[in-house]
Structures are given as C-alpha cells and as structure tokens.
Design a protein around this motif. Structure first.
Motif, short mmCIF file in Angstrom:
data_model
loop_
_atom_site.label_atom_id
_atom_site.label_comp_id
_atom_site.label_asym_id
_atom_site.label_seq_id
_atom_site.Cartn_x
_atom_site.Cartn_y
_atom_site.Cartn_z
N ASN A 112 77.80 32.18 36.42
CA ASN A 112 77.95 31.81 35.02
C ASN A 112 79.06 30.79 34.78
OD1 ASN A 112 75.98 33.72 34.18
ND2 ASN A 112 77.50 35.34 34.33
N TYR A 113 80.03 30.75 35.70
CA TYR A 113 81.20 29.91 35.47
C TYR A 113 81.45 29.00 36.67
CZ TYR A 113 81.79 33.83 32.29
OH TYR A 113 81.57 34.80 31.34
N TRP A 114 81.83 27.75 36.36
CA TRP A 114 82.04 26.76 37.41
C TRP A 114 83.33 26.00 37.16
CZ3 TRP A 114 78.90 26.03 41.63
CH2 TRP A 114 77.68 26.74 41.61
N GLY A 115 84.03 25.70 38.26
CA GLY A 115 85.18 24.82 38.18
C GLY A 115 84.73 23.38 38.16
N GLN A 116 85.70 22.46 38.05
CA GLN A 116 85.39 21.05 37.90
C GLN A 116 85.15 20.34 39.21
OE1 GLN A 116 88.32 22.23 38.24
NE2 GLN A 116 89.68 20.70 39.10
N GLY A 117 85.45 20.97 40.33
CA GLY A 117 85.25 20.33 41.62
C GLY A 117 86.51 19.67 42.14
N THR A 118 86.68 19.76 43.44
CA THR A 118 87.80 19.08 44.11
C THR A 118 87.24 18.40 45.35
OG1 THR A 118 90.05 19.37 45.00
CG2 THR A 118 88.48 21.17 45.41
N LEU A 119 87.63 17.15 45.55
CA LEU A 119 87.02 16.32 46.59
C LEU A 119 87.72 16.51 47.93
CD1 LEU A 119 84.96 14.12 47.30
CD2 LEU A 119 86.70 12.42 46.66
N VAL A 120 86.90 16.77 48.94
CA VAL A 120 87.38 16.86 50.32
C VAL A 120 86.74 15.73 51.11
CG1 VAL A 120 87.34 18.23 52.43
CG2 VAL A 120 87.74 19.34 50.22
N THR A 121 87.58 14.92 51.74
CA THR A 121 87.10 13.82 52.55
C THR A 121 87.66 13.98 53.95
OG1 THR A 121 87.07 12.35 50.62
CG2 THR A 121 86.95 11.32 52.79
N VAL A 122 86.76 14.02 54.93
CA VAL A 122 87.16 14.20 56.33
C VAL A 122 86.81 12.92 57.08
CG1 VAL A 122 86.99 15.60 58.40
CG2 VAL A 122 86.69 16.66 56.14
N SER A 123 87.81 12.27 57.61
CA SER A 123 87.59 11.03 58.34
C SER A 123 87.42 11.30 59.82
CB SER A 123 88.77 10.08 58.11
OG SER A 123 89.95 10.63 58.63
N SER A 124 86.62 10.46 60.45
CA SER A 124 86.35 10.66 61.89
C SER A 124 87.38 9.93 62.74
CB SER A 124 84.95 10.15 62.21
OG SER A 124 84.82 8.80 61.85
#
Length: 124
Positions: A112-124
């Motif tokens: 029912n409830y969602w956060g706004q999102g947080t970006l995870v970026t993994v570089s090679s």
C-alpha cells in the motif's frame, strides 16, 4: 504514511552500500516490508522482504547471499545491506510497506505504501 528511502550512491563493483527506509505516520507491526528495484528499461522487480512480526526474510535469487534485509522497530525503519555489488544491481531502489500476506510479498501490487526511490549505481 510516508516512507523515506536513502543511502543510494555510486560504488565500484564488489563494493557495499546500506539503504535505509524510515517510515512515519503509522507502525507496521502486522505487515511485511520490502525492497524492490527498477533498472532502466525494465519492470520493477522484487529484491527482499521482511515480516515485521517474526523477522522472517525472503530474497530474490539474484541477491541471495549478497543482500541482507533487516528492521529496527524502535526507529520504524527497514534496511538493505548490499555487499559484493555488481553492475547489474544498478537500479532505482524502492522500499514498500503494508503487505498483509506473506505468500504475496514478491508482488508489488500487494503493498500500500511506497518510498520515493534511491538510486544505486554500480560501476564496473
């Protein structure tokens, strides 16, 4: 009810990040809380869930053994410790709450409830 996700960032492959999700407006004593992620061009996918009542956990196969979900009832928060990160883990990570059926926790429609999102970026 608000869910505030944080902790995302840029990390090299093999590194670690810890995501946090703080809930306000209600407690989730009878619910499951979860993390989902959405990579560019892909559908939102289940990552992990925890049952607030007994700390049962479940993980997507792709993160089993690398990610750990946990909670802190005193802070009304849920966490996702991510180790041995891979480039394919790059995504926007969302926390979700309000699932009443443990057998349905992998399905985003169950929350029912969602956060706004947080970006995870993994570089090679």
């Amino acid at each position: 009810v608000q869910l505030q996700a944080s902790g995302g960032g840029l990390v090299q492959a093999g590194g670690s990040l810890r995501l946090s999700c703080a809930a306000s407006g209600r407690t989730f004593s009878g619910d499951a809380l979860a993390w989902f992620r959405q990579a560019p061009g892909k559908k939102r996918a289940f990552v992990a869930a925890i049952d607030w009542r007994d700390d049962s956990t479940i993980y997507a196969d792709s993160v089993t053994g690398r990610f750990t979900i946990s909670r802190d009832s005193t802070r009304n928060s849920v966490y996702l410790q991510m180790n041995s990160l891979k480039p394919e883990d790059t995504a926007l990570y969302y926390c979700a709450a309000g699932s009443k059926q443990w057998r349905m926790v992998r399905f985003s429609s169950n929350y029912n409830y969602w956060g706004q999102g947080t970006l995870v970026t993994v570089s090679s």
